[in-house]
Design a protein around this motif. Structure first.
Motif, PDB file in Angstrom:
ATOM      1  N   TRP A  30       3.343  -8.597  52.418  1.00  0.00           N
ATOM      2  CA  TRP A  30       3.954  -7.914  51.284  1.00  0.00           C
ATOM      3  C   TRP A  30       5.476  -7.987  51.416  1.00  0.00           C
ATOM      4  CZ3 TRP A  30       0.863  -6.281  47.383  1.00  0.00           C
ATOM      5  CH2 TRP A  30      -0.512  -6.178  47.672  1.00  0.00           C
ATOM      6  N   PRO A  31       6.194  -8.287  50.350  1.00  0.00           N
ATOM      7  CA  PRO A  31       7.650  -8.430  50.446  1.00  0.00           C
ATOM      8  C   PRO A  31       8.322  -7.116  50.859  1.00  0.00           C
ATOM      9  CG  PRO A  31       6.900  -8.689  48.168  1.00  0.00           C
ATOM     10  CD  PRO A  31       5.690  -8.528  49.008  1.00  0.00           C
ATOM     11  N   THR A  32       9.221  -7.226  51.802  1.00  0.00           N
ATOM     12  CA  THR A  32       9.871  -6.035  52.376  1.00  0.00           C
ATOM     13  C   THR A  32      10.867  -5.384  51.424  1.00  0.00           C
ATOM     14  OG1 THR A  32      11.541  -7.428  53.416  1.00  0.00           O
ATOM     15  CG2 THR A  32       9.594  -6.873  54.734  1.00  0.00           C
ATOM     16  N   GLU A  33      11.277  -6.075  50.387  1.00  0.00           N
ATOM     17  CA  GLU A  33      12.284  -5.529  49.465  1.00  0.00           C
ATOM     18  C   GLU A  33      11.853  -4.207  48.825  1.00  0.00           C
ATOM     19  OE1 GLU A  33      11.792  -7.970  45.392  1.00  0.00           O
ATOM     20  OE2 GLU A  33      11.428  -9.140  47.208  1.00  0.00           O
ATOM     21  N   TYR A  34      10.550  -3.932  48.797  1.00  0.00           N
ATOM     22  CA  TYR A  34      10.052  -2.705  48.161  1.00  0.00           C
ATOM     23  C   TYR A  34       9.932  -1.537  49.139  1.00  0.00           C
ATOM     24  CZ  TYR A  34       8.974  -5.926  44.404  1.00  0.00           C
ATOM     25  OH  TYR A  34       9.067  -6.875  43.420  1.00  0.00           O
ATOM     26  N   HIS A  35      10.098  -1.789  50.413  1.00  0.00           N
ATOM     27  CA  HIS A  35       9.978  -0.724  51.429  1.00  0.00           C
ATOM     28  C   HIS A  35       8.670   0.051  51.231  1.00  0.00           C
ATOM     29  CE1 HIS A  35      14.142  -1.569  52.433  1.00  0.00           C
ATOM     30  NE2 HIS A  35      14.421  -1.469  51.137  1.00  0.00           N
ATOM     31  N   TRP A  36       7.565  -0.672  51.273  1.00  0.00           N
ATOM     32  CA  TRP A  36       6.235  -0.129  50.974  1.00  0.00           C
ATOM     33  C   TRP A  36       5.868   1.049  51.867  1.00  0.00           C
ATOM     34  CZ3 TRP A  36       4.350  -2.121  46.653  1.00  0.00           C
ATOM     35  CH2 TRP A  36       4.667  -3.428  46.284  1.00  0.00           C
ATOM     36  N   LYS A  37       5.110   1.939  51.293  1.00  0.00           N
ATOM     37  CA  LYS A  37       4.456   3.004  52.057  1.00  0.00           C
ATOM     38  C   LYS A  37       3.020   3.106  51.558  1.00  0.00           C
ATOM     39  CE  LYS A  37       5.496   6.909  49.013  1.00  0.00           C
ATOM     40  NZ  LYS A  37       6.172   8.183  48.859  1.00  0.00           N
ATOM     41  N   ILE A  38       2.160   3.647  52.381  1.00  0.00           N
ATOM     42  CA  ILE A  38       0.760   3.825  51.983  1.00  0.00           C
ATOM     43  C   ILE A  38       0.666   5.039  51.072  1.00  0.00           C
ATOM     44  CG2 ILE A  38      -1.573   4.357  52.798  1.00  0.00           C
ATOM     45  CD1 ILE A  38      -0.911   2.695  55.306  1.00  0.00           C
ATOM     46  N   GLY A  39       0.170   4.806  49.870  1.00  0.00           N
ATOM     47  CA  GLY A  39      -0.031   5.893  48.914  1.00  0.00           C
ATOM     48  C   GLY A  39      -1.383   6.549  49.093  1.00  0.00           C
ATOM     49  N   SER A  40      -2.383   5.731  49.429  1.00  0.00           N
ATOM     50  CA  SER A  40      -3.720   6.255  49.726  1.00  0.00           C
ATOM     51  C   SER A  40      -4.454   5.253  50.612  1.00  0.00           C
ATOM     52  CB  SER A  40      -4.525   6.527  48.453  1.00  0.00           C
ATOM     53  OG  SER A  40      -4.935   5.318  47.849  1.00  0.00           O
ATOM     54  N   ASN A  41      -5.361   5.773  51.394  1.00  0.00           N
ATOM     55  CA  ASN A  41      -6.181   4.949  52.293  1.00  0.00           C
ATOM     56  C   ASN A  41      -7.542   5.631  52.379  1.00  0.00           C
ATOM     57  OD1 ASN A  41      -7.369   3.395  54.265  1.00  0.00           O
ATOM     58  ND2 ASN A  41      -5.740   3.654  55.760  1.00  0.00           N
ATOM     59  N   GLN A  42      -8.524   5.040  51.719  1.00  0.00           N
ATOM     60  CA  GLN A  42      -9.869   5.613  51.679  1.00  0.00           C
ATOM     61  C   GLN A  42     -10.838   4.640  52.316  1.00  0.00           C
ATOM     62  OE1 GLN A  42     -10.472   6.395  47.470  1.00  0.00           O
ATOM     63  NE2 GLN A  42      -8.306   6.843  47.303  1.00  0.00           N
ATOM     64  N   GLN A  43     -11.683   5.158  53.210  1.00  0.00           N
ATOM     65  CA  GLN A  43     -12.588   4.270  53.937  1.00  0.00           C
ATOM     66  C   GLN A  43     -13.972   4.899  54.071  1.00  0.00           C
ATOM     67  OE1 GLN A  43     -10.920   2.728  57.508  1.00  0.00           O
ATOM     68  NE2 GLN A  43     -12.735   1.615  58.079  1.00  0.00           N
ATOM     69  N   THR A  44     -14.980   4.035  53.892  1.00  0.00           N
ATOM     70  CA  THR A  44     -16.367   4.411  54.162  1.00  0.00           C
ATOM     71  C   THR A  44     -16.928   3.352  55.106  1.00  0.00           C
ATOM     72  OG1 THR A  44     -17.340   3.120  52.362  1.00  0.00           O
ATOM     73  CG2 THR A  44     -16.599   5.362  51.825  1.00  0.00           C
ATOM     74  N   ALA A  45     -18.203   3.435  55.392  1.00  0.00           N
ATOM     75  CA  ALA A  45     -18.828   2.446  56.272  1.00  0.00           C
ATOM     76  C   ALA A  45     -18.856   1.057  55.634  1.00  0.00           C
ATOM     77  CB  ALA A  45     -20.243   2.878  56.627  1.00  0.00           C
ATOM     78  N   THR A  46     -18.838   0.985  54.302  1.00  0.00           N
ATOM     79  CA  THR A  46     -18.979  -0.310  53.630  1.00  0.00           C
ATOM     80  C   THR A  46     -17.730  -0.795  52.904  1.00  0.00           C
ATOM     81  OG1 THR A  46     -19.855   0.768  51.655  1.00  0.00           O
ATOM     82  CG2 THR A  46     -21.462  -0.004  53.301  1.00  0.00           C
TER      83      THR A  46
END
Length: 173
Positions: A30-46
């Motif tokens: 991902w291009p660094t110019e946007y200074h990304w951060k995680i907005g959400s991270n959702q995980q299940t087994a699948t």
């Protein structure tokens, strides 16, 4: 000789067990110019879904957003995915349009790139356009997109993001 065969069998079992614990991951640069951060991270087994936004924005107020969805164990014909995602979008945006941009194979992995553009939504007059990059791994399906709040994606935007997505790599982690 029997000890060597037993040792070899144990080594094969250990290798097989170790290989099963590794998961396929898609690394997108991902291009660094946007200074990304995680907005959400959702995980299940699948599945796992991660949304990223610029550091100074929120999930409720963004100018650009990236999304990475991993469907573990999924194997789908790639040509079936764009119409399914368009149908989902049309539930909220009746004028949404789909265009497949490219479909190919890189390093033995099939992928497809397409865009879905909508001038407005049922509950909002704001437009949104998404560029999708979907790649079939050996043990997972990776559905990724970048979206902006514009009615259409410019040729420069498409060119820039096509390069970014095509540079991505599937690895074992």
């Amino acid at each position: 000789m029997k000890k060597i065969l037993v040792f070899a069998a144990l080594c094969l079992i250990a290798f097989a067990l170790h290989a099963q614990t590794k998961q396929e991951v898609l690394k997108i640069f991902w291009p660094t110019e946007y200074h990304w951060k995680i907005g959400s991270n959702q995980q299940t087994a699948t599945q796992q879904m991660v949304e990223i936004i610029p550091a100074n924005q929120t999930l409720q107020n963004w100018s650009i957003i990236g999304s990475m969805l991993v469907l573990k164990g999924a194997k789908k014909p790639l040509a079936q995915i764009p119409p399914v995602l368009l149908a989902q979008m049309k539930k909220r945006a009746k004028d949404a349009k789909l265009m497949v941009i490219e479909q190919s194979q890189t390093n033995g992995y099939n992928w497809i790139m397409f865009k879905i553009q909508s001038p407005s939504f049922i509950d909002s007059t704001k437009p949104e356009s998404q560029l999708y990059y979907v790649i079939q791994g050996r043990s997972a399906l990776f559905i990724n997109f970048v979206a902006i709040k514009e009615a259409a994606l410019s040729p420069l935007f498409l060119e820039k993001w096509a390069v970014i997505f095509k540079r991505s790599k599937i690895t074992l982690k």
